[in-house]
Enzyme design. Sequence first.
Site, PDB file in Angstrom:
ATOM      1  N   CYS A  79       0.830  -1.206   0.000  1.00  0.00           N
ATOM      2  CA  CYS A  79       0.000   0.000   0.000  1.00  0.00           C
ATOM      3  C   CYS A  79       0.866   1.257   0.000  1.00  0.00           C
ATOM      4  O   CYS A  79       1.568   1.504  -0.969  1.00  0.00           O
ATOM      5  CB  CYS A  79      -0.993  -0.032   1.164  1.00  0.00           C
ATOM      6  SG  CYS A  79      -2.357   1.141   0.943  1.00  0.00           S
ATOM      7  N   HIS A 187      -3.751  -4.937  -0.116  1.00  0.00           N
ATOM      8  CA  HIS A 187      -3.353  -5.460   1.195  1.00  0.00           C
ATOM      9  C   HIS A 187      -3.439  -6.987   1.190  1.00  0.00           C
ATOM     10  O   HIS A 187      -4.517  -7.545   1.403  1.00  0.00           O
ATOM     11  CB  HIS A 187      -4.276  -4.908   2.287  1.00  0.00           C
ATOM     12  CG  HIS A 187      -4.059  -3.467   2.596  1.00  0.00           C
ATOM     13  ND1 HIS A 187      -3.121  -3.033   3.497  1.00  0.00           N
ATOM     14  CD2 HIS A 187      -4.652  -2.352   2.106  1.00  0.00           C
ATOM     15  CE1 HIS A 187      -3.146  -1.717   3.567  1.00  0.00           C
ATOM     16  NE2 HIS A 187      -4.061  -1.276   2.722  1.00  0.00           N
ATOM     17  N   GLU A 189      -2.490  -8.999   3.418  1.00  0.00           N
ATOM     18  CA  GLU A 189      -2.849  -9.471   4.768  1.00  0.00           C
ATOM     19  C   GLU A 189      -4.348  -9.389   5.039  1.00  0.00           C
ATOM     20  O   GLU A 189      -4.841  -9.949   6.024  1.00  0.00           O
ATOM     21  CB  GLU A 189      -2.065  -8.677   5.821  1.00  0.00           C
ATOM     22  CG  GLU A 189      -2.564  -7.287   6.114  1.00  0.00           C
ATOM     23  CD  GLU A 189      -2.162  -6.235   5.089  1.00  0.00           C
ATOM     24  OE1 GLU A 189      -2.460  -5.044   5.307  1.00  0.00           O
ATOM     25  OE2 GLU A 189      -1.538  -6.594   4.066  1.00  0.00           O
TER      26      GLU A 189
END
EC number: 4.3.2.10
Length: 213
Positions: A79, A187, A189
């Site tokens: 990001c 992202h 994650e």
Amino acid sequence: MLAILDYKAGNQTSVRRALNHIGIPNAITADPAEIAASEGIIFPGVGAAGQAMDELTAAGLDVVLKQQVEAGKPLLGICVGCQIMLDYSQENDTRTLGIIPGECHLFNPALEDESGAPIRVPHMGWNRVTPRKTCELFKGISDDSEFYFVHSYFPNPPEEYTIATTLYGKEFCSVHGGPGLWAVQFHPEKSGRPGLKLLQNFYAYCKEAANAQ
């Protein structure tokens, strides 16, 4: 062990939770010695480019990152971390790290989505990431997989550094870099199984690179 860069401008804890979930050893750290001893670095980020660069340089971590990249340490930017790996960001008119050539641009809200409606800025939600060249990060990940995005600015590197693209009002670069030096606008994650697989692929590359030394 993967070092998650701690510079007060990242989403370190969510990255750590994801790595812990898939059994990848990691540490959130700003210690240059611990970063140097790691097998690879994850460079996360949220917020604004200007603030992120201020925090990074105040801690001296801009120099640490560049030294580790020059030494061949694998790096994954996420990001804002992805954005400030480039030369410049329109956000806050910020001169950024210059690890990879290119600039970061603001989405034009006059752009239209596939239905003809104006896009929303920031871009928030799930979108497909389409590989444009073979990349170790995407091993075992279907080409129609979607990843989670939250951003108002997008990376714009030279074409030779573009690894994958995403369509949001326009086709933009969502993954850039080269072997062992990668940056993703989304992202991983927060992207479910495809994102966790990408993180596993990054760690596998890091271990292989460390064993080869």
